[in-house]
Scaffold this active site. Structure first.
Site, short mmCIF file in Angstrom:
data_model
loop_
_atom_site.label_atom_id
_atom_site.label_comp_id
_atom_site.label_asym_id
_atom_site.label_seq_id
_atom_site.Cartn_x
_atom_site.Cartn_y
_atom_site.Cartn_z
N CYS A 82 0.86 -1.18 0.00
CA CYS A 82 0.00 0.00 0.00
C CYS A 82 0.90 1.24 0.00
O CYS A 82 1.79 1.35 0.85
CB CYS A 82 -0.88 -0.02 1.24
N CYS A 85 0.32 3.21 3.64
CA CYS A 85 0.84 2.79 4.95
C CYS A 85 1.85 1.67 4.85
O CYS A 85 2.34 1.20 5.86
CB CYS A 85 -0.31 2.37 5.85
N CYS A 130 -7.11 -0.71 1.35
CA CYS A 130 -6.15 -1.27 2.31
C CYS A 130 -6.87 -1.46 3.65
O CYS A 130 -7.52 -0.55 4.15
CB CYS A 130 -4.99 -0.29 2.46
N CYS A 133 -4.99 1.23 6.49
CA CYS A 133 -5.14 2.70 6.49
C CYS A 133 -6.43 3.15 5.80
O CYS A 133 -6.75 4.33 5.81
CB CYS A 133 -3.93 3.36 5.84
N CYS A 153 -8.46 -4.94 -9.86
CA CYS A 153 -8.01 -3.92 -10.81
C CYS A 153 -7.48 -2.75 -9.98
O CYS A 153 -8.26 -2.01 -9.40
CB CYS A 153 -9.21 -3.52 -11.67
ZN LIG Z 1 -2.60 1.17 3.67
#
Ligand SMILES: [Zn+2]
Length: 164
Positions: A82, A85, A130, A133, A153
């Site tokens: 991610c 984070c 995510c 976060c 996607c």
């Molecule tokens: Zn994250």
């Protein structure tokens, strides 16, 4: 303005406000909430951490232009994290070429993403973000390859690739 137009406008305005009321409970937040308290950052904190492009994707559920990400053609072994984070989200061996112009995966690392339904294009789509976060990553569809049949996607700008 002729009579027909003003009549149509007259009908259109109340219809749109009815639709708006109808869609309001299902309207999505600008981004999903973080599951971990320490990742519930303010807008300003996110803006200082992210590039404007990544902020738009992760925190405002934006979508990057198709074929704009260099991660489309990333074929090395490694892990996609991610960009918000740094939580690991996808492994390179689950990546495939979907031809859509966005980095695509047929599976995510278990527990790393959470989903919600959005109606941005009126037609319901499954948004995912995510799980730590809450940063928006992309949408997941049911037309991916086996064994899962899923197609995650993903926006390249929402990811950071860490080669093995
Ligand atoms: Zn994250």
């Amino acid at each position: 303005m002729n009579q027909f137009l003003s009549r149509r406008t007259f009908i259109l305005i109340p219809t749109m406000s009815i639709l708006k009321t109808f869609f309001k409970p299902m309207q999505v937040l600008a981004s999903s909430l973080a599951s971990k308290e320490e990742w519930n950052l303010s807008k300003e904190e996110w803006k200082s951490r992210l590039s404007p492009e990544s902020y738009y994707i992760l925190r405002e559920e934006g979508t990057e232009r198709a074929f704009s990400s260099k991660l489309n053609n990333e074929k090395r072994k490694g892990v996609f994290h991610c960009a918000g984070c740094d939580l690991p989200l996808f492994l390179s061996d689950k990546k495939f070429d979907s031809g859509t112009g966005w980095p695509s995966f047929w599976d995510s690392i278990q527990g790393s993403v959470a989903t919600k339904v959005d109606f941005k294009l009126i037609v319901p789509r499954t948004e995912y973000h995510c799980s730590r976060c809450g940063g928006h990553q992309g949408h997941v569809f049911n037309d991916g390859p086996l064994p899962t049949g899923k197609r995650y996607c993903n926006n390249g700008l929402a990811l950071r690739f860490v080669p093995e």
